[in-house]
Design a protein around this motif. Structure first.
Motif, mmCIF file in Angstrom:
data_model
loop_
_atom_site.group_PDB
_atom_site.id
_atom_site.type_symbol
_atom_site.label_atom_id
_atom_site.label_comp_id
_atom_site.label_asym_id
_atom_site.label_seq_id
_atom_site.Cartn_x
_atom_site.Cartn_y
_atom_site.Cartn_z
ATOM 1 N N LEU A 70 43.015 29.602 38.675
ATOM 2 C CA LEU A 70 42.817 28.738 40.134
ATOM 3 C C LEU A 70 41.779 29.164 40.891
ATOM 4 O O LEU A 70 41.166 28.893 41.442
ATOM 5 N N SER A 71 41.843 30.697 41.584
ATOM 6 C CA SER A 71 40.633 30.902 41.982
ATOM 7 C C SER A 71 39.601 31.079 41.618
ATOM 8 O O SER A 71 38.831 30.586 42.644
ATOM 9 N N LEU A 72 39.720 31.379 40.322
ATOM 10 C CA LEU A 72 37.947 31.837 39.949
ATOM 11 C C LEU A 72 37.473 30.312 39.197
ATOM 12 O O LEU A 72 36.351 30.178 39.636
ATOM 13 N N TYR A 73 38.043 29.112 39.471
ATOM 14 C CA TYR A 73 38.145 27.648 38.888
ATOM 15 C C TYR A 73 37.153 27.058 40.066
ATOM 16 O O TYR A 73 36.347 26.403 39.962
ATOM 17 N N ARG A 74 38.286 27.832 41.304
ATOM 18 C CA ARG A 74 37.523 26.786 42.435
ATOM 19 C C ARG A 74 36.519 27.585 42.878
ATOM 20 O O ARG A 74 35.682 26.573 43.564
ATOM 21 N N SER A 75 36.288 28.632 43.192
ATOM 22 C CA SER A 75 35.583 29.332 43.365
ATOM 23 C C SER A 75 33.775 28.233 42.431
ATOM 24 O O SER A 75 33.265 28.978 43.387
ATOM 25 N N ALA A 76 33.939 28.696 41.331
ATOM 26 C CA ALA A 76 33.033 27.711 40.955
ATOM 27 C C ALA A 76 32.781 26.565 40.699
ATOM 28 O O ALA A 76 32.335 25.692 40.115
ATOM 29 N N GLY A 77 33.754 25.925 41.806
ATOM 30 C CA GLY A 77 33.422 24.169 42.330
ATOM 31 C C GLY A 77 34.240 23.053 41.814
ATOM 32 O O GLY A 77 34.037 21.907 42.346
ATOM 33 N N PHE A 78 34.987 23.874 40.634
ATOM 34 C CA PHE A 78 36.186 22.384 40.486
ATOM 35 C C PHE A 78 36.727 22.420 41.089
ATOM 36 O O PHE A 78 37.387 22.890 42.134
ATOM 37 N N GLN A 79 38.158 21.002 41.352
ATOM 38 C CA GLN A 79 38.458 20.384 41.871
ATOM 39 C C GLN A 79 39.850 20.328 41.378
ATOM 40 O O GLN A 79 39.625 20.086 40.037
ATOM 41 N N CYS A 138 39.244 40.186 28.261
ATOM 42 C CA CYS A 138 40.507 42.032 27.557
ATOM 43 C C CYS A 138 40.640 42.753 28.571
ATOM 44 O O CYS A 138 39.928 42.809 29.127
ATOM 45 N N LYS A 139 41.787 43.050 28.690
ATOM 46 C CA LYS A 139 41.834 43.854 29.255
ATOM 47 C C LYS A 139 41.393 45.009 30.114
ATOM 48 O O LYS A 139 41.278 45.044 31.339
ATOM 49 N N PRO A 140 40.531 45.696 28.742
ATOM 50 C CA PRO A 140 39.798 46.725 29.600
ATOM 51 C C PRO A 140 39.149 46.682 30.663
ATOM 52 O O PRO A 140 37.984 47.268 31.178
ATOM 53 N N TRP A 141 38.176 45.366 30.672
ATOM 54 C CA TRP A 141 37.821 44.235 30.924
ATOM 55 C C TRP A 141 37.315 43.802 32.160
ATOM 56 O O TRP A 141 36.294 43.197 32.703
ATOM 57 N N ARG A 142 38.735 43.187 32.798
ATOM 58 C CA ARG A 142 38.349 42.620 33.377
ATOM 59 C C ARG A 142 38.806 43.075 34.798
ATOM 60 O O ARG A 142 38.286 44.509 35.498
ATOM 61 N N ARG A 143 38.144 42.058 36.062
ATOM 62 C CA ARG A 143 37.617 42.101 37.392
ATOM 63 C C ARG A 143 36.816 42.696 37.142
ATOM 64 O O ARG A 143 35.786 44.186 38.245
ATOM 65 N N ARG A 144 35.305 42.714 36.258
ATOM 66 C CA ARG A 144 34.304 43.246 36.409
ATOM 67 C C ARG A 144 32.981 42.352 36.178
ATOM 68 O O ARG A 144 31.759 42.056 35.948
ATOM 69 N N GLY A 145 33.922 40.852 36.617
ATOM 70 C CA GLY A 145 32.687 39.286 36.979
ATOM 71 C C GLY A 145 32.645 38.739 35.330
ATOM 72 O O GLY A 145 31.448 37.842 35.665
ATOM 73 N N ILE A 146 33.375 39.287 34.308
ATOM 74 C CA ILE A 146 33.253 38.237 33.106
ATOM 75 C C ILE A 146 33.428 36.799 32.883
ATOM 76 O O ILE A 146 32.437 36.440 32.768
ATOM 77 N N ALA A 147 34.424 36.703 33.208
ATOM 78 C CA ALA A 147 34.564 35.707 33.512
ATOM 79 C C ALA A 147 34.188 34.147 34.275
ATOM 80 O O ALA A 147 34.004 32.945 33.813
ATOM 81 N N LYS A 148 33.671 35.045 35.120
ATOM 82 C CA LYS A 148 32.464 33.661 36.533
ATOM 83 C C LYS A 148 31.696 33.800 35.306
ATOM 84 O O LYS A 148 31.110 32.678 35.824
ATOM 85 N N ALA A 149 30.710 34.913 35.174
ATOM 86 C CA ALA A 149 30.111 34.858 34.162
ATOM 87 C C ALA A 149 29.916 33.509 32.509
ATOM 88 O O ALA A 149 28.987 33.046 32.754
#
Length: 304
Positions: free
Chosen positions: A282-291, A242-253
């Motif tokens: 796409l940048s997030l997923y690739r950083s997590a090892g996705f091809q 959700c918008k108020p919490w973006r760019r705080r590492g939540i998606a990666k976690a």
């Protein structure tokens, strides 16, 4: 040539379907839907010449918009139409099956909440040029979106991501109608034009290993995703923050938590899809090892 018969799929057609599937799937990058359970066969139309299935068309209700959503929201019905290899340019064959699909789509449309429009959509992999041309040039479908399928090897290591203080990540229940409705309300704020809808959410929940993973901040949902198993493959879907919490590492976690969950269940591969234009995802997923794998190209038209 044998007289052609076009009708709805039946149990006795399984052998012919299997033969057609083997021939079609032997080609690289062809998107062929299986017929599903018997209660879906009224949405499947097949063309036969003698004992041979030479074409198959199929519909699926993809998004059903419930009352109370944004006025611009649209129901979506997807169509998949395939012919026996070598018959891709047989317009008369394709058109005869498509005509029945269109009639059936109108029947499905009448079952949907009438305050929203309905889109008839299709998607095929990028190399399927004859199918793109058929829908876009012959039938007048308009470009919609392009999606990448991304895949990751779960045998590779995954590391937990620490969240900042005050944020809590859990596997949460979504068992009651109230919990599902609350989730769908939130999900519709993220994707107002294509909300998931109750029917599709319930389909997701039927899959093995289905789990909702959610990050909360003082009880409020900050982000979430869903994960489940299809055959031997892990699936990750509906990733959002959700918008108020973006760019705080939540998606990666969330993503790494889902990967570790699937590892613990013994799966070796996981996949998800993302828009080819969504550079941040796409940048997030690739950083997590996705091809990056196949590309699906989608088209749509208003179902009048």
């Amino acid at each position: 040539m044998s007289k052609r018969v076009i009708r709805q799929f039946e149990e006795r057609d399984m052998a012919a379907l299997g033969a057609m599937y083997e021939q079609v799937s032997a080609q690289e990058d062809v998107l062929f839907w299986w017929v599903g359970d018997a209660d879906n066969w009224e949405n499947v139309f097949c063309a036969f010449e003698g004992e041979q299935m030479v074409a198959k068309g199929q519909l699926q209700l993809f998004n059903v918009v419930p009352p109370g959503r944004a006025a611009e929201s649209k129901h979506k019905i997807f169509v998949n139409l395939k012919t026996w290899p070598g018959r891709e340019k047989d317009l008369e064959l394709r058109d005869s099956v498509y005509a029945l699909l269109l009639e059936r789509a109108q029947v499905l449309k009448r079952t949907l909440p009438p305050e929203y429009g309905t889109l008839l959509c299709t998607g095929n992999y990028a190399p399927e040029e004859s199918y793109h041309a058929y829908f876009a040039e012959h039938l007048g479908y308009l470009p919609d979106s392009c999606l990448y399928t991304l895949q990751r090897d779960l045998r590779e290591p995954v590391h937990a991501v620490e969240l900042e203080e005050g944020l809590e990540l859990t596997n949460a229940p979504m068992d009651s109608p109230e919990q599902r409705a609350a989730y769908l309300d939130l999900e519709a704020e993220i994707w107002p034009e294509t909300p998931l809808g109750m029917e599709r959410l319930l389909e997701y929940q039927e899959h093995p290993l289905w789990t909702w993973m959610v990050v909360r901040d003082a009880g409020r949902v900050a982000g979430s995703l869903m994960v489940w198993q299809e055959e031997e493959l892990g699936i990750i879907e509906d990733v959002f923050v959700c918008k108020p919490w973006r760019r705080r590492g939540i998606a990666k976690a969330l993503l790494n938590h889902a990967l570790m969950y699937l590892q613990e269940k013994g799966l070796e591969q996981v996949q998800l899809v993302a828009l080819t234009t969504n550079d941040s995802a796409l940048s997030l997923y690739r950083s997590a090892g996705f091809q990056t794998g196949r590309q699906e190209i989608r088209y749509y038209k208003e179902l009048d």
